[in-house]
Design an enzyme around this catalytic site. Structure first.
Site, PDB file in Angstrom:
ATOM      1  N   ALA A  27       7.427  60.397 -39.292  1.00  0.00           N
ATOM      2  CA  ALA A  27       7.508  60.854 -40.686  1.00  0.00           C
ATOM      3  C   ALA A  27       7.282  59.725 -41.677  1.00  0.00           C
ATOM      4  O   ALA A  27       7.674  59.807 -42.834  1.00  0.00           O
ATOM      5  CB  ALA A  27       8.873  61.488 -40.917  1.00  0.00           C
ATOM      6  N   ASN A  37      15.539  57.903 -37.971  1.00  0.00           N
ATOM      7  CA  ASN A  37      14.640  57.274 -37.008  1.00  0.00           C
ATOM      8  C   ASN A  37      13.506  56.554 -37.727  1.00  0.00           C
ATOM      9  O   ASN A  37      12.974  55.558 -37.227  1.00  0.00           O
ATOM     10  CB  ASN A  37      14.079  58.327 -36.049  1.00  0.00           C
ATOM     11  CG  ASN A  37      15.113  58.803 -35.056  1.00  0.00           C
ATOM     12  OD1 ASN A  37      15.728  58.005 -34.359  1.00  0.00           O
ATOM     13  ND2 ASN A  37      15.320  60.102 -34.988  1.00  0.00           N
ATOM     14  N   HIS A  67      10.772  59.415 -48.668  1.00  0.00           N
ATOM     15  CA  HIS A  67      11.013  58.014 -48.326  1.00  0.00           C
ATOM     16  C   HIS A  67      10.163  57.134 -49.247  1.00  0.00           C
ATOM     17  O   HIS A  67       8.968  57.383 -49.420  1.00  0.00           O
ATOM     18  CB  HIS A  67      10.637  57.721 -46.871  1.00  0.00           C
ATOM     19  CG  HIS A  67      11.275  58.642 -45.882  1.00  0.00           C
ATOM     20  ND1 HIS A  67      12.620  58.638 -45.617  1.00  0.00           N
ATOM     21  CD2 HIS A  67      10.731  59.614 -45.103  1.00  0.00           C
ATOM     22  CE1 HIS A  67      12.889  59.568 -44.707  1.00  0.00           C
ATOM     23  NE2 HIS A  67      11.757  60.162 -44.380  1.00  0.00           N
TER      24      HIS A  67
END
Length: 273
Positions: free
Chosen positions: A127, A195, A225
């Site tokens: 991701a 992660n 993010h």
């Protein structure tokens, strides 16, 4: 697994959640040079109807037998199972693709085990964007890395850090910073969520120097993010908004990243480091 070989590499998948099923379906549909040989799940009967719809039914095996049945094993399981999946694979000199990257911080000897036996642990982009840039910068000197993550409330539900610190986010109406620390600490407190932070740290300056902020944000519907990197070769920032899969803790792009990783194995043109 070299390009030009006519022998298909056997692939096994440990875990048939949202990611595991999507990767299995892609392999069943066809990825050059690969075939789905086996799967494993905590309750395989739960998935029997779905597996029956595949063009070719893979073998349903216990986790400990996947290393014998495949050349490549993909870990899509709870983080507590990472060691039991990875160790048998790399000790046989084979390849394992790990999604529960945070668990590697608690099992760092697995890297040495892979080195000893000629195995390989692959961490896909998942991701996160920019791992190629981070890897390149790490050849030089990286001065600092910070990641700021914002997640919808349901994506953080049940995180150990929230439980242990009695942090209630159920009824918040505005963004709340719930964590500020290292990637190593984030991985322990949010094992199902961060992660990406661990992958970033492994590509760059390590889990103890990579800084992470986590915000519970009722105003967002996507896992977001933002990464800021300062190095002697470049200063760069990256941002991504990931659409959650049917599992709100995981973005849809994660499964696609694994599929892209598999396609690269025998691709005649490979783009990216």
């Amino acid at each position: 697994m070299r390009s030009g070989s006519n022998t298909k590499a056997r692939v096994a998948i440990a875990g048939l959640g949202a990611i595991g099923r999507e990767v299995a379906a892609a392999l069943d549909k066809g990825i050059d040079g690969l075939e789905l040989a086996a799967v494993s799940a905590a309750n395989i009967d739960k998935h029997s109807e779905w597996l029956g719809k595949l063009g070719k039914m893979p073998a349903a095996l216990p986790i400990e037998r996947l290393a014998d049945a495949a050349d490549i094993v993909i870990e899509c399981a709870p983080s507590r199972l990472v060691r039991s999946i990875v160790a048998p694979v790399v000790s046989r000199g084979k390849t394992v693709i790990v999604l529960s990257v945070g668990a590697l911080l608690e099992n760092e000897d697995l890297v040495a085990l892979a080195r000893q036996h000629g195995g390989q642990i692959v961490v896909p982009t998942g991701a996160l964007i920019g791992l190629d840039a981070m890897t390149a910068a790490a050849v030089g000197t990286i001065h600092s890395v910070q990641m700021i993550t914002r997640k919808p409330l349901q994506g953080l539900a049940g995180a150990p850090y929230l439980v242990e610190n009695n942090i209630d986010i159920d009824d918040i109406k505005e963004p709340l910073k719930i964590f500020d620390g290292t990637a190593r600490e984030a991985a322990k407190g949010f094992p199902a969520n961060l992660n990406v932070a661990v992958a970033l740290s492994l590509a760059g300056i390590g889990a103890d120097r990579t800084r992470v902020q986590i915000w519970a944000d009722p105003t967002v519907t996507r896992n977001t993010h933002r990464i800021e990197v300062d190095s002697d070769s470049a200063r760069f920032s990256m941002g991504i908004e990931n659409i959650p899969s049917e599992n709100p803790r995981t973005g849809k792009i994660t499964a696609l990243s694994v599929i892209a990783c598999l396609r690269k194995l025998r691709a005649p043109l490979r783009v990216g480091t």
